[in-house]
Design a protein around this motif. Structure first.
Motif, short mmCIF file in Angstrom:
data_model
loop_
_atom_site.label_atom_id
_atom_site.label_comp_id
_atom_site.label_asym_id
_atom_site.label_seq_id
_atom_site.Cartn_x
_atom_site.Cartn_y
_atom_site.Cartn_z
N UNK A 63 -0.94 -38.53 -7.35
CA UNK A 63 -1.49 -37.29 -7.58
C UNK A 63 -0.89 -36.65 -8.94
N UNK A 64 0.31 -36.73 -8.87
CA UNK A 64 1.22 -36.17 -9.98
C UNK A 64 0.94 -36.83 -11.26
N UNK A 65 0.91 -38.25 -11.18
CA UNK A 65 0.61 -38.96 -12.37
C UNK A 65 -0.72 -38.85 -12.84
N UNK A 66 -1.67 -38.59 -12.02
CA UNK A 66 -3.37 -38.32 -12.36
C UNK A 66 -3.26 -37.03 -12.93
N UNK A 67 -2.76 -36.03 -12.60
CA UNK A 67 -2.60 -34.81 -13.15
C UNK A 67 -2.08 -34.79 -14.47
N UNK A 98 -10.75 -31.33 -11.68
CA UNK A 98 -9.57 -30.79 -12.33
C UNK A 98 -9.66 -29.98 -13.74
N UNK A 99 -10.96 -30.28 -14.26
CA UNK A 99 -11.37 -29.61 -15.43
C UNK A 99 -11.70 -28.03 -14.98
N UNK A 100 -12.59 -27.96 -13.87
CA UNK A 100 -12.98 -26.74 -13.14
C UNK A 100 -11.92 -25.96 -12.67
N UNK A 101 -10.90 -26.73 -12.31
CA UNK A 101 -9.77 -25.85 -11.65
C UNK A 101 -8.73 -25.33 -12.77
N UNK A 102 -8.50 -26.04 -13.77
CA UNK A 102 -7.31 -25.77 -14.73
C UNK A 102 -7.65 -25.93 -16.00
N UNK A 107 -14.46 -26.93 -19.02
CA UNK A 107 -15.47 -27.20 -17.73
C UNK A 107 -16.77 -26.82 -18.04
N UNK A 108 -16.80 -25.55 -19.05
CA UNK A 108 -18.23 -24.95 -19.09
C UNK A 108 -18.75 -25.95 -20.03
N UNK A 109 -17.86 -27.05 -20.79
CA UNK A 109 -18.78 -27.89 -21.61
C UNK A 109 -19.26 -29.13 -21.06
N UNK A 110 -19.00 -29.40 -19.83
CA UNK A 110 -19.44 -30.86 -19.15
C UNK A 110 -20.81 -30.58 -19.09
N UNK A 111 -21.45 -31.54 -19.67
CA UNK A 111 -22.94 -31.88 -19.60
C UNK A 111 -23.50 -32.76 -18.47
#
Length: 135
Positions: A63-67, A98-102, A107-111
């Motif tokens: 999880x740390x590596x994914x972050x 992850x984008x929505x969280x951090x 996150x607002x640009x995700x189409x």
């Protein structure tokens, strides 16, 4: 307007940016280690007490590596106006979360977040071009 498509799995991310009829292609490696955990010591039964301890350590490290991996991608696409995320097996959804969280600005640009299996570089480029033509 800069439009970015990302195809990612646990190993690598292909980032395709379309801007002013120009296309750029970049690959980011994840450096996520893949663990094959076998039974722990002290018991022959699967799921014994030792397994749980080992698995949680590995999962935490993964999880740390994914972050770190997601952070590298987010940094790379920070100046985009629109983003679409493709990928197999939930990695695309993890990245979206992850984008929505951090990364609220991204996150607002995700189409779109769409499932897509392994692809060649050219297939990924075509997928991104087609996606943004439609929208």
């Amino acid at each position: 307007m800069k439009q970015t498509g990302i195809w990612l799995d646990q190993d690598k991310a292909y980032i395709i940016s379309l801007e002013n009829e120009k296309e750029t292609f970049k690959t980011i490696s994840s450096n996520v280690e893949h663990y094959n955990v076998y039974g722990g010591s002290g018991t022959r039964m699967k799921g014994g007490p030792e397994d749980v301890v080992q698995d949680s350590k590995y999962l935490e490290r993964e999880n740390h590596q994914l972050k770190q991996y997601f952070k590298a991608i987010a940094t790379e696409i920070s100046d985009t106006d629109a983003v679409v995320i493709f990928g197999p097996a939930g990695t695309n959804e993890q990245f979206s979360k992850e984008l929505h969280k951090n990364y609220n600005n991204l996150s607002s640009k995700i189409k779109g977040v769409e499932k897509a299996d392994s692809m060649t570089d050219n297939q990924v480029k075509a997928l991104v071009r087609d996606f943004f033509k439609v929208t």
